[in-house]
Enzyme design. Structure first.
Site, PDB file in Angstrom:
ATOM      1  N   SER A 145       0.845  -1.194   0.000  1.00 53.49           N
ATOM      2  CA  SER A 145       0.000   0.000   0.000  1.00 53.49           C
ATOM      3  C   SER A 145       0.875   1.236   0.000  1.00 53.49           C
ATOM      4  O   SER A 145       1.966   1.239   0.572  1.00 53.49           O
ATOM      5  CB  SER A 145      -0.903   0.032   1.237  1.00 53.49           C
ATOM      6  OG  SER A 145      -1.579   1.282   1.335  1.00 53.49           O
ATOM      7  N   TYR A 158      -2.515  -0.528  10.128  1.00 48.75           N
ATOM      8  CA  TYR A 158      -2.690  -1.036   8.764  1.00 48.75           C
ATOM      9  C   TYR A 158      -1.461  -0.726   7.912  1.00 48.75           C
ATOM     10  O   TYR A 158      -0.932  -1.604   7.219  1.00 48.75           O
ATOM     11  CB  TYR A 158      -3.931  -0.425   8.117  1.00 48.75           C
ATOM     12  CG  TYR A 158      -4.066  -0.768   6.651  1.00 48.75           C
ATOM     13  CD1 TYR A 158      -4.596  -1.984   6.248  1.00 48.75           C
ATOM     14  CD2 TYR A 158      -3.642   0.122   5.666  1.00 48.75           C
ATOM     15  CE1 TYR A 158      -4.704  -2.306   4.902  1.00 48.75           C
ATOM     16  CE2 TYR A 158      -3.746  -0.181   4.325  1.00 48.75           C
ATOM     17  CZ  TYR A 158      -4.280  -1.405   3.944  1.00 48.75           C
ATOM     18  OH  TYR A 158      -4.371  -1.717   2.608  1.00 48.75           O
TER      19      TYR A 158
END
Length: 256
Positions: A145, A158
């Site tokens: 990500s 995350y």
């Protein structure tokens, strides 16, 4: 269709929606037999039906990758059976995105994020790779990500879990590359499927301001990158994190 993945078999986790769904559809369009894995049978069977409707090959494998080694091993075994005895391509896409602030993150949430986003793909990869080596090679593609490398004030756990997956990508490339396994990752920017019912400015658009793209990307952009990394065209690509993020992590556009 160019059949770049003809005679290949692929296991795609989290393949019932968004990026995973797009990857499953793109792989099948390129000739791969796809194991569509996810928790929702209804959505999974819809993906399989869409693939089969245009002559592709796919099977749905219900799976809740909770981070336990037995759950990952069970999926690896079931996928190998469904795909005719071998898995040529593994896509570690399944993940969750709770984004509380650091003070508001309890231990249960922390552990669940790491269980789903790191432990599950770790043990799934560990279960799949020995057979890949035995069959002469294979490809693993992890999903990272953009917020693994560009800090934002939400989603710290995350982001760190995706940083772990990008680090594992390089470690696995070193560990398994000499045995014929190519391991790479894709780092998406803000990616979503537009919803006509939505009103107002989407948070994703705000996060993509100041980038060359200027807005969010579509799941298909990530799927096409995955096709490339899984194909023979990327035979010399090892341990790379491919940014498909509209320029978010590498470029700043000065607005006029």
């Amino acid at each position: 269709m160019s059949n770049r993945l003809h005679h290949k078999s692929a296991l795609v986790t989290g393949a019932t929606s968004n990026i995973g769904r797009a990857i499953a559809l793109a792989f099948a369009a390129e000739g791969a037999h796809v194991a569509v894995s996810g928790r929702s049978r209804e959505r999974g069977e819809e993906v399989v039906a869409a693939i089969r409707a245009v002559g592709g090959k796919a099977d749905f494998l219900p799976s809740d990758l909770d981070g336990s080694a037995p759950a990952s091993r069970a999926l690896a075994d079931e996928a190998a059976r469904a795909l005719g005895g071998r898995i040529d391509i593994l896509i570690n896409n399944a993940g969750i995105y709770p984004s509380p602030s650091t003070p508001d993150t309890d231990e249960e949430t922390f552990d669940r994020i790491y269980a789903v986003n790191v432990k599950a793909p770790f043990f799934l990869t560990a279960a799949v790779i020995p057979a890949m080596i035995e069959h002469g090679g294979g490809t693993v593609i992890n999903l990272g990500s953009w917020i693994a490398r560009l800090g934002i004030p939400i989603g710290a756990v995350y982001g760190s879990s995706k940083g772990a997956m990008e680090s594992l990508t390089r470690a696995w490339a070193a560990e398994f590359g000499p045995q014929g396994i190519r391991v790479n990752a894709i780092s998406p920017g803000v990616v979503r499927t537009p919803n006509p019912a939505e009103t107002g400015v989407h948070p994703g658009d705000i996060m993509m301001k100041g980038t060359p793209a200027g807005s969010f990307g579509l799941p298909d952009a990530i799927a096409q990158a995955a096709v490339y990394l899984a194909s023979d065209e990327a035979s010399f690509v090892h341990g790379t994190v491919l940014d498909v993020d509209g320029g978010r992590t590498g470029v700043a556009v000065i607005a006029p």
